[in-house]
Design a protein around this motif. Structure first.
Motif, short mmCIF file in Angstrom:
data_model
loop_
_atom_site.label_atom_id
_atom_site.label_comp_id
_atom_site.label_asym_id
_atom_site.label_seq_id
_atom_site.Cartn_x
_atom_site.Cartn_y
_atom_site.Cartn_z
N PRO A 340 0.82 -1.19 -0.05
CA PRO A 340 -0.09 0.23 0.02
C PRO A 340 0.84 1.31 0.12
O PRO A 340 1.43 1.91 0.96
CB PRO A 340 -0.80 0.02 1.30
N SER A 341 1.26 1.67 -1.10
CA SER A 341 2.03 2.94 -0.96
C SER A 341 1.19 4.08 -0.77
O SER A 341 1.79 5.10 -0.25
CB SER A 341 2.58 3.20 -2.52
N HIS A 342 -0.05 4.15 -0.99
CA HIS A 342 -0.92 5.04 -0.37
C HIS A 342 -1.67 4.37 0.75
O HIS A 342 -2.32 3.39 0.50
CB HIS A 342 -2.19 5.63 -1.43
N GLY A 343 -1.44 4.96 1.84
CA GLY A 343 -2.12 4.47 3.01
C GLY A 343 -1.87 4.98 4.37
O GLY A 343 -1.05 5.61 4.39
N LEU A 344 -2.59 4.81 5.43
CA LEU A 344 -2.38 5.27 6.77
C LEU A 344 -1.52 4.29 7.65
O LEU A 344 -1.39 4.49 8.83
CB LEU A 344 -3.82 5.69 7.35
N GLY A 345 -1.54 2.98 7.18
CA GLY A 345 -1.01 2.07 8.16
C GLY A 345 0.43 2.12 8.21
O GLY A 345 1.15 3.12 7.67
N HIS A 346 0.61 1.33 9.20
CA HIS A 346 2.42 1.47 9.51
C HIS A 346 3.13 1.01 8.43
O HIS A 346 4.30 1.57 8.13
CB HIS A 346 2.58 0.55 10.65
N HIS A 347 2.78 -0.04 7.26
CA HIS A 347 3.61 -0.64 6.43
C HIS A 347 3.57 0.37 4.90
O HIS A 347 4.08 -0.07 4.09
CB HIS A 347 3.17 -1.80 5.98
N SER A 348 2.90 1.40 5.20
CA SER A 348 3.08 2.27 3.78
C SER A 348 4.44 3.11 3.90
O SER A 348 4.75 3.75 2.80
CB SER A 348 1.86 3.25 3.99
N VAL A 349 4.97 2.86 4.95
CA VAL A 349 6.39 3.46 5.19
C VAL A 349 7.40 2.51 5.81
O VAL A 349 7.03 1.61 6.59
CB VAL A 349 6.39 4.65 6.14
N PRO A 350 8.50 2.42 5.36
CA PRO A 350 9.18 3.26 4.27
C PRO A 350 8.82 2.79 2.93
O PRO A 350 8.12 1.99 2.64
CB PRO A 350 10.90 2.91 4.54
N PRO A 351 9.23 3.77 2.06
CA PRO A 351 8.89 3.57 0.63
C PRO A 351 9.10 2.45 -0.17
O PRO A 351 10.15 1.85 0.37
CB PRO A 351 9.40 4.70 0.14
N PHE A 352 8.37 2.18 -0.87
CA PHE A 352 8.68 0.93 -1.89
C PHE A 352 9.52 0.96 -2.73
O PHE A 352 9.33 1.40 -4.01
CB PHE A 352 7.38 0.46 -2.31
N THR A 353 10.99 0.84 -2.37
CA THR A 353 11.93 1.11 -3.33
C THR A 353 13.26 0.38 -2.89
O THR A 353 13.06 -0.33 -1.86
CB THR A 353 12.48 2.65 -3.26
N ASP A 354 14.19 0.11 -3.59
CA ASP A 354 15.13 -0.96 -3.32
C ASP A 354 16.09 -0.01 -2.07
O ASP A 354 16.52 1.10 -2.51
CB ASP A 354 16.18 -0.84 -4.49
N PRO A 355 16.23 -0.88 -1.13
CA PRO A 355 17.14 -0.28 -0.28
C PRO A 355 18.41 0.33 -0.44
O PRO A 355 19.26 -0.30 -1.33
CB PRO A 355 17.54 -1.49 0.95
N VAL A 356 18.77 1.45 -0.22
CA VAL A 356 20.20 2.16 -0.52
C VAL A 356 21.03 1.93 0.40
O VAL A 356 21.04 2.34 1.51
CB VAL A 356 19.91 3.80 -0.91
N ARG A 357 22.06 1.12 0.20
CA ARG A 357 23.14 0.78 1.28
C ARG A 357 24.07 1.77 1.58
O ARG A 357 24.65 2.17 0.46
CB ARG A 357 23.68 -0.66 0.97
N VAL A 358 24.22 2.30 2.81
CA VAL A 358 25.27 3.21 3.18
C VAL A 358 26.16 2.71 4.09
O VAL A 358 25.73 2.14 5.11
CB VAL A 358 24.54 4.40 3.90
N ARG A 359 27.40 2.76 4.00
CA ARG A 359 28.37 2.19 4.81
C ARG A 359 28.73 3.42 5.69
O ARG A 359 29.43 4.41 5.14
CB ARG A 359 29.42 1.49 4.17
N GLU A 360 28.99 3.43 7.15
CA GLU A 360 29.39 4.42 7.96
C GLU A 360 30.31 3.85 8.91
O GLU A 360 29.87 3.32 9.77
CB GLU A 360 28.30 5.36 8.22
N GLY A 361 31.56 3.97 8.60
CA GLY A 361 32.39 3.29 9.58
C GLY A 361 32.41 1.72 9.43
O GLY A 361 32.21 1.16 8.14
N LYS A 362 31.86 1.24 10.76
CA LYS A 362 31.57 -0.25 10.63
C LYS A 362 30.27 -0.66 10.50
O LYS A 362 29.69 -1.80 9.98
CB LYS A 362 32.09 -0.65 12.18
N GLU A 363 29.14 0.47 10.41
CA GLU A 363 27.77 0.28 10.10
C GLU A 363 27.25 0.11 8.64
O GLU A 363 27.99 0.66 7.96
CB GLU A 363 27.10 1.54 10.78
N ILE A 364 26.49 -0.84 8.47
CA ILE A 364 25.72 -0.78 7.22
C ILE A 364 24.32 -0.21 7.65
O ILE A 364 23.64 -0.95 8.14
CB ILE A 364 25.79 -2.32 6.85
N ARG A 365 23.88 0.73 6.96
CA ARG A 365 22.53 1.14 7.16
C ARG A 365 21.89 1.10 5.75
O ARG A 365 22.35 1.12 4.64
CB ARG A 365 22.54 2.79 7.39
#
Ligand SMILES: [Fe+2]
Length: 508
Positions: A340-365
């Motif tokens: 449900p990209s349009h919706g009031l529910g919890h699962h309408s967020v985060p957006p429906f897209t490929d996760p963008v991987r970000v490395r910060e030091g030892k972390e992967i976000r």
């Protein structure tokens, strides 16, 4: 028999009849015709197994038997008369008969299976393209507590003989666990909850995240396996074996397009793995710190199972279907998918897209840019241009609806068995995601529509543009003769409660 028969994919003169058995057995057949209801069980067994394939008022259609490939049980299964300590294969045999040569309208049928004879039900070929139909709209059953009451009230309200059940995904919790479909003793299993509806009304399912299994293991529990997919390492085998039709040449049962009378339905496979929103451990927003050097243990964020964005095979197929004369000329055009990209529910967020991987030091976000939501960015403009009347979603266990600037209605009617809340100014609830994500309201920017007939109200009497309740259950019916969708609510905490029509809108 592990379940009563269910109907799939009516064709111009026929329909598929499917059921499942514990053993391969023999003598599996569907008897069809006006003479079938009055047959004694002995006569039905003789008709199913004798030399003559037809007789006075009946015809026989033999079923083909095929084992399900991946059904299992484990220590969390509630199986009748048996406990399991580790993942164990659970033999299940699918019986499938293709009934053809049907006259328009309903014909009685019974199933005979290894000496068992069912009650008489009715089946019908596909309604012609100019004929109005009635469709039950539902999703997200997952053996949740209100589902049996919901479907019993739907059957009382709309009858059991509908032209179809549009099921926008998430039928059970763990699809390879056979008890969840057939014979769980802890909760009402999927097929048993349907109050007789599926024996008369074909189900048209979409794939939700709960139809997808993760990586196979001999030792991990089925829940752990369900929660352990990686990109390219997941499967929907059990779903495809239970619901082999409808299907398309390009997508098989994953995505398909069908006329149901004067309603044309396109179904997409648009769902991602659900991962925890917590900000520690493997989740939507990061890998567990202890796993960062071991990609085999990564979750890869909330990744999408089947691409649907511009240029993907599914997108190309959708473009073709939306342009097809059968779709363009249909009286009502409906598109169904789980997310449900349009919706009031919890699962309408985060957006429906490929996760963008970000490395910060030892972390992967992982980050999910709203501008790259594939449904809002790529799919919605196509549906608006094609003058789609209705988009049906699931996933958030909430009832809400919207209408975009082009007039496309978006409905989620998934507050069936339980709710995960509505995040709206009128509820005051916030999703509590990291900064930068939409905490309240529709991330797609539409205003939710207050139900037109009898909305629930907040503590101060404000009419609420949603139903998000673990006592009040909701179902919806599309009635194409009237050109409307009606939504009903029922308070499961009050045995004397009436079913209340609370919303009705015109598809036009
Ligand atoms: Fe879901």
């Amino acid at each position: 028999m592990l379940c009563e028969p269910y109907l799939l994919d009516p064709r111009p003169d026929g329909v598929h009849v499917v059921w499942h058995t514990e053993r391969p057995g023999s003598g599996h057949a569907v008897l069809v015709g006006p003479g079938v209801p009055a047959m004694s069980d002995d006569a039905a067994v003789r008709a199913a197994t004798g030399e003559a394939g037809e007789g006075d008022g009946w015809r026989r259609f033999a079923a083909t038997t095929a084992p399900l490939s991946r059904t299992r049980e484990d220590s969390e299964s509630s199986a009748p008369g048996r406990t399991y300590t580790a993942p164990t294969r659970r033999p299940v045999y699918r019986q499938l008969a293709v009934v053809d040569g049907l006259a328009p309208g309903r014909t009685p049928y019974r199933v005979v299976s290894d000496g068992i004879v069912t009650a008489a039900y009715s089946l019908a070929p596909a309604a012609p393209a100019d004929q109005p139909v009635r469709l039950l709209l539902t999703s997200d059953h997952q053996l949740k507590p209100m589902v049996p009451a919901n479907l019993a009230k739907a059957a009382e309200t709309a009858g059991v003989a509908l032209d179809g059940v549009l099921m926008a995904g998430d039928m059970v919790n763990v699809p390879d666990r056979a008890t969840e479909w057939f014979d769980s003793t802890a909760e009402t299993p999927f097929f048993a909850s349907f109050a007789g509806i599926l024996q008369h009304s074909p189900i048209y399912p979409a794939i939700g995240n709960h139809e997808v299994m993760g990586r196979w293991s001999q030792t991990a529990t089925l829940d752990e396996q369900f929660n352990d997919p990686q990109p390219g390492a997941w499967d929907i085998t059990t779903y495809e074996e239970l619901f082999p039709a409808p299907a398309s040449a390009a997508g098989g049962p994953r995505w398909w397009s069908r006329a149901i009378g004067d309603v044309h339905v396109i179904c997409l496979f648009a769902t991602h793995i659900w991962r925890s929103p917590q900000l520690v451990g493997r989740g939507k927003f990061q890998e567990a710190l202890e796993d960062v050097d071991d990609p085999d243990r990564w979750g890869y964020g909330q990744f999408i199972f089947e691409p649907v964005g511009r240029g993907s095979p599914q997108y190309q197929w959708l473009v073709g279907e939306l342009a097809a004369p059968e779709f363009r000329s249909a009286r009502y055009r409906v598109v169904m998918f789980h997310h449900p990209s349009h919706g009031l529910g919890h699962h309408s967020v985060p957006p429906f897209t490929d996760p963008v991987r970000v490395r910060e030091g030892k972390e992967i976000r992982y980050e999910y840019p709203l501008a790259d939501d594939y449904i809002l960015r790529d799919i919605e403009p196509l549906l608006s241009d094609a003058r789609v009347h209705l988009v049906l979603n699931g996933h958030s266990h909430v009832w809400n609806r919207f209408r975009n600037a082009a007039g496309v209605h978006w409905l989620e009617t998934s507050n069936v068995g339980n709710s995960y809340g509505a995040y709206d100014v009128t509820s005051g609830a916030e999703r509590r995601y990291p900064e930068g994500y939409v905490q309240q309201g529709d991330p797609g920017g539409l205003a939710p529509i207050v139900p037109t007939v009898a909305p629930l109200t907040g503590p101060d009497g404000t009419p609420l543009p949603f139903v998000a309740s673990n006592e009040v259950t909701v179902f919806s019916v599309l009635d194409s003769a009237a050109g409307v969708v009606r939504s009903y609510r029922y308070d499961t905490s009050d045995p004397d409660a009436e079913v209340i029509l609370f919303d009705e809108f015109s598809l036009a």
